[in-house]
Design an enzyme around this catalytic site. Structure first.
Site, PDB file in Angstrom:
ATOM      1  CE1 TYR A   1      33.628  10.994 -14.684  1.00 40.17           C
ATOM      2  CE2 TYR A   1      35.167  10.944 -16.512  1.00 40.17           C
ATOM      3  CZ  TYR A   1      33.884  10.806 -16.024  1.00 40.17           C
ATOM      4  OH  TYR A   1      32.862  10.471 -16.882  1.00 40.17           O
TER       5      TYR A   1
ATOM      6  CG  PHE B   1      30.351  13.389 -19.724  1.00 38.82           C
ATOM      7  CD1 PHE B   1      29.638  13.001 -18.599  1.00 38.82           C
ATOM      8  CD2 PHE B   1      30.020  14.595 -20.322  1.00 38.82           C
ATOM      9  CE1 PHE B   1      28.614  13.785 -18.091  1.00 38.82           C
ATOM     10  CE2 PHE B   1      29.005  15.401 -19.815  1.00 38.82           C
ATOM     11  CZ  PHE B   1      28.304  14.993 -18.700  1.00 38.82           C
TER      12      PHE B   1
ATOM     13  CG  ASP C   1      34.596  19.725 -10.625  1.00 37.94           C
ATOM     14  OD1 ASP C   1      34.675  20.877 -11.081  1.00 37.94           O
ATOM     15  OD2 ASP C   1      34.822  19.442  -9.447  1.00 37.94           O
TER      16      ASP C   1
ATOM     17  CG  HIS D   1      24.104  15.094 -15.301  1.00 36.09           C
ATOM     18  ND1 HIS D   1      24.756  13.912 -15.007  1.00 36.09           N
ATOM     19  CD2 HIS D   1      25.075  15.993 -15.590  1.00 36.09           C
ATOM     20  CE1 HIS D   1      26.056  14.108 -15.104  1.00 36.09           C
ATOM     21  NE2 HIS D   1      26.285  15.366 -15.459  1.00 36.09           N
TER      22      HIS D   1
END
Length: 221
Positions: free
Chosen positions: A68, A79, A66, A188
């Site tokens: 932020y 990211f 998704d 992750h």
């Protein structure tokens, strides 16, 4: 349907833009941006990952989930955050692994446009989100669209590096032909899982060695 996206991607994805699911998705997203709750990233940056990294220039694909959902963070690259924004925990862990792997100091800002411009497609599975509501635009069609993006790259290109961190990204890239591309997987970079195998995965040096072995310029991480 007319979509404002980089020309090579527009050609590569033209069949998707005419599909019923995509038309429904566009209608939904347009209404969301008109509503009272802010939507991220800014509308002009929805396809930012593609605009900085044309189809023929892609060398590495990093898959996120998704955007932020905090004000001023999302810039359309997974990211990545805008200059001047504090590093989210996962991004800080990515920089820590790069420092450990390659000896590159942690940068002053978290804007990863510099990666994108070198051929790193920073692709979120879902390209929009409501403010403070993680996952709010999931299952509206973005996942089908980004699956098509990965499929086009995996089918029509060769010797790409796909970096899949966490179970979500790994499921999304499960169909990629490992004999045709390098697929790197690990937990992750989230603080919840980084110490379970993200740290020490050496994905950045491994990606560069693979690119060099196929006559491609390495990424300056």
């Amino acid at each position: 349907m007319e979509v404002r996206i980089e020309a090579e991607w527009k050609e590569a994805l033209k069949e998707e833009f005419g599909k019923e699911y995509f038309e429904r998705l566009v209608s939904f997203v347009r209404e969301e941006y008109k509503g009272p709750v802010p939507i991220f990233p800014p509308a002009k940056l929805i396809f930012n990952a593609f605009d900085h990294c044309p189809f023929s220039k892609v060398k590495v694909v990093i898959i996120g989930q998704d955007p932020y959902h905090g004000a001023g963070q999302a810039n359309g690259l997974c990211f990545s955050v805008n200059k001047g924004v504090a590093f989210p925990p996962s991004l800080l862990n990515i920089f820590k692994e790069i420092e450990s792997d390659l000896g590159i100091p942690i940068p002053k800002d978290g804007d990863l446009t510099r990666w994108s411009d070198q051929g790193v497609l920073l692709l979120n599975a879902t390209l929009t989100v409501r403010a403070s509501q993680a996952g709010s635009h999931q299952k509206r069609g973005w996942e089908e669209f980004t699956d098509a993006v990965i499929r086009e790259l995996a089918t029509r290109r060769e010797n790409l590096v796909f970096i899949l961190w966490g179970s979500y990204a790994q499921k999304k890239g499960a169909f990629i032909d490992r004999s045709k591309h390098l697929v790197l997987t690990s937990p992750h970079p989230s603080p919840l899982s980084a110490y379970q195998g993200f740290f020490g995965n050496h994905h950045f040096s491994t990606a560069n060695r693979y690119l060099a072995s196929h006559g491609k310029e390495e990424i300056s991480w």
